[in-house]
Design an enzyme around this catalytic site. Structure first.
Site, PDB file in Angstrom:
ATOM      1  CG  ASN A   1       5.708   0.208  16.167  1.00 46.95           C
ATOM      2  OD1 ASN A   1       4.791  -0.117  15.414  1.00 46.95           O
ATOM      3  ND2 ASN A   1       6.958  -0.226  15.966  1.00 46.95           N
TER       4      ASN A   1
ATOM      5  CG  ASP B   1       9.394  -3.511   7.981  1.00 52.48           C
ATOM      6  OD1 ASP B   1       9.511  -2.343   8.431  1.00 52.48           O
ATOM      7  OD2 ASP B   1      10.203  -4.406   8.223  1.00 52.48           O
TER       8      ASP B   1
HETATM    9  C1  FPP Z   1       6.892   0.143   9.554  1.00 54.79           C
HETATM   10  O1  FPP Z   1       7.882   0.768   8.754  1.00 54.79           O
HETATM   11  C2  FPP Z   1       5.647   0.944   9.535  1.00 54.79           C
HETATM   12  C3  FPP Z   1       5.002   1.413  10.638  1.00 54.79           C
HETATM   13  C4  FPP Z   1       5.456   1.155  12.019  1.00 54.79           C
HETATM   14  C5  FPP Z   1       3.792   2.265  10.521  1.00 54.79           C
HETATM   15  C6  FPP Z   1       2.795   1.770   9.530  1.00 54.79           C
HETATM   16  C7  FPP Z   1       1.668   2.724   9.452  1.00 54.79           C
HETATM   17  C8  FPP Z   1       1.100   3.142   8.303  1.00 54.79           C
HETATM   18  C9  FPP Z   1       1.493   2.664   6.973  1.00 54.79           C
HETATM   19  C10 FPP Z   1      -0.018   4.117   8.379  1.00 54.79           C
HETATM   20  C11 FPP Z   1      -1.346   3.373   8.469  1.00 54.79           C
HETATM   21  C12 FPP Z   1      -2.444   4.350   8.585  1.00 54.79           C
HETATM   22  C13 FPP Z   1      -3.685   4.082   9.030  1.00 54.79           C
HETATM   23  C14 FPP Z   1      -4.684   5.154   9.121  1.00 54.79           C
HETATM   24  C15 FPP Z   1      -4.095   2.745   9.460  1.00 54.79           C
HETATM   25  P1  FPP Z   1       9.234   1.247   9.430  1.00 54.79           P
HETATM   26  O2  FPP Z   1       9.068   2.652   9.900  1.00 54.79           O
HETATM   27  O3  FPP Z   1       9.626   0.283  10.488  1.00 54.79           O
HETATM   28  O4  FPP Z   1      10.222   1.194   8.219  1.00 54.79           O
HETATM   29  P2  FPP Z   1      11.792   0.895   8.297  1.00 54.79           P
HETATM   30  O5  FPP Z   1      11.932  -0.526   8.767  1.00 54.79           O
HETATM   31  O6  FPP Z   1      12.233   1.079   6.881  1.00 54.79           O
HETATM   32  O7  FPP Z   1      12.385   1.878   9.238  1.00 54.79           O
END
Ligand code: FPP
Length: 264
Positions: free
Chosen positions: A87, A39
């Site tokens: 998501n 996150d």
């Molecule tokens: C949450 O942060 C993150 C995600 C929903 C996506 C996670 C995906 C990756 C790190 C890429 C993985 C890649 C592979 C190939 C497996 P957020 O966007 O909710 O952050 P925020 O809470 O700060 O908005």
């Protein structure tokens, strides 16, 4: 993983490990399975006045680092929450970017994963993913299925409640076909019908960015996991942060509902 695994092998405790562990970590008491809720990508990007998706791109680097370190240190399995069933409600551009990112990274890293003996699996409702991504996933899963190294599970279009409902449906179908007596449905039978079938439950769950929630992740499997919540944003997650999580884990008394050993 663009960096190859180190080739020197040392034996620490009972566990073969390719690289020396950071000082203070007990090699005999590492978690067998680490789960991560990655996150804070959006906040990482916001702090730098970058588009949110740049946080996801940098998040891939953090995931590669974490996989490499877990593999180097002899941790048996890493399970990462990459995309939840919830998501899809994000802006369409962000969802499309993430799907394209998964495809690009998988295509780019598959050869290295194969060489480094990583066994990759994608857990979730994969039929809802774009066709091209589904094909890459099927290919990567088949090509790494016999690998003997770390188990790398990528939860994609994954929801814990949906997984539990699916397991109940699968069991009901087996009963309806006359293959299963309802009296034989126990915890082992239930677990065998989850996406994680065959994997031991996570010992440690790491959540980055300070949020104190499970967010529909591995609801069954995390029953006795130790939780480590860090304020570090996922793209900044590195060796220091992973070491801190493992030290925290090693300082816990795991009782599994019993009493502290030695106390009566
Ligand atoms: C949450 O942060 C993150 C995600 C929903 C996506 C996670 C995906 C990756 C790190 C890429 C993985 C890649 C592979 C190939 C497996 P957020 O966007 O909710 O952050 P925020 O809470 O700060 O908005």
């Amino acid at each position: 993983m663009s960096r190859s695994l180190a080739t020197t092998t040392t034996v620490q405790g009972n566990r073969p490990s390719r690289c020396l562990l950071p000082a203070g970590l007990d090699p005999a008491r590492l978690p067998a399975h680490v789960a991560v809720i990655m996150d804070g990508n959006g906040r990482w990007a916001n702090q730098r006045k970058l588009p949110r998706v740049m946080g996801h791109r940098e998040g891939v680097e953090a995931l590669k680092r974490t996989l490499q370190l877990c593999s180097d240190w002899g941790i048996g399995a890493l399970t990462a929450y990459a995309f939840s069933t919830e998501n899809w409600s994000r802006p369409g551009e962000e969802v499309s970017f993430l799907m394209a990112l998964f495809e690009r990274v998988l295509a780019r890293e598959l050869q290295a994963l194969e060489q480094e003996q990583v066994r990759i699996r994608f857990l979730g409702d994969l039929e809802q993913l774009p066709e091209g991504l589904q094909q890459l996933i099927a290919d990567a899963t088949a090509r790494t299925a016999a690998n003997t190294g770390i188990h790398f599970n990528v939860c994609t279009n994954y929801g814990g409640r949906r997984e539990l409902v699916r397991a109940a449906q699968l069991l009901a179908q087996q009963v309806a076909r006359g293959e299963l007596d309802p009296a034989d449905i126990d915890e082992a039978a239930f677990a065998a019908n989850l996406h994680t079938s065959g994997e031991c439950d996570p010992d440690l769950l790491i959540r980055t960015s300070g949020e104190q929630r499970i967010s529909n992740f591995l609801l069954w499997q995390l029953a006795y996991a130790e939780l480590h919540i860090t304020d570090v944003l996922w793209p900044d997650f590195d060796e220091v942060a992973l070491t801190a999580a493992l030290l925290d884990y090693q300082n816990r008394q795991r009782r599994f509902g019993g009493v502290e050993s030695g106390l009566t």
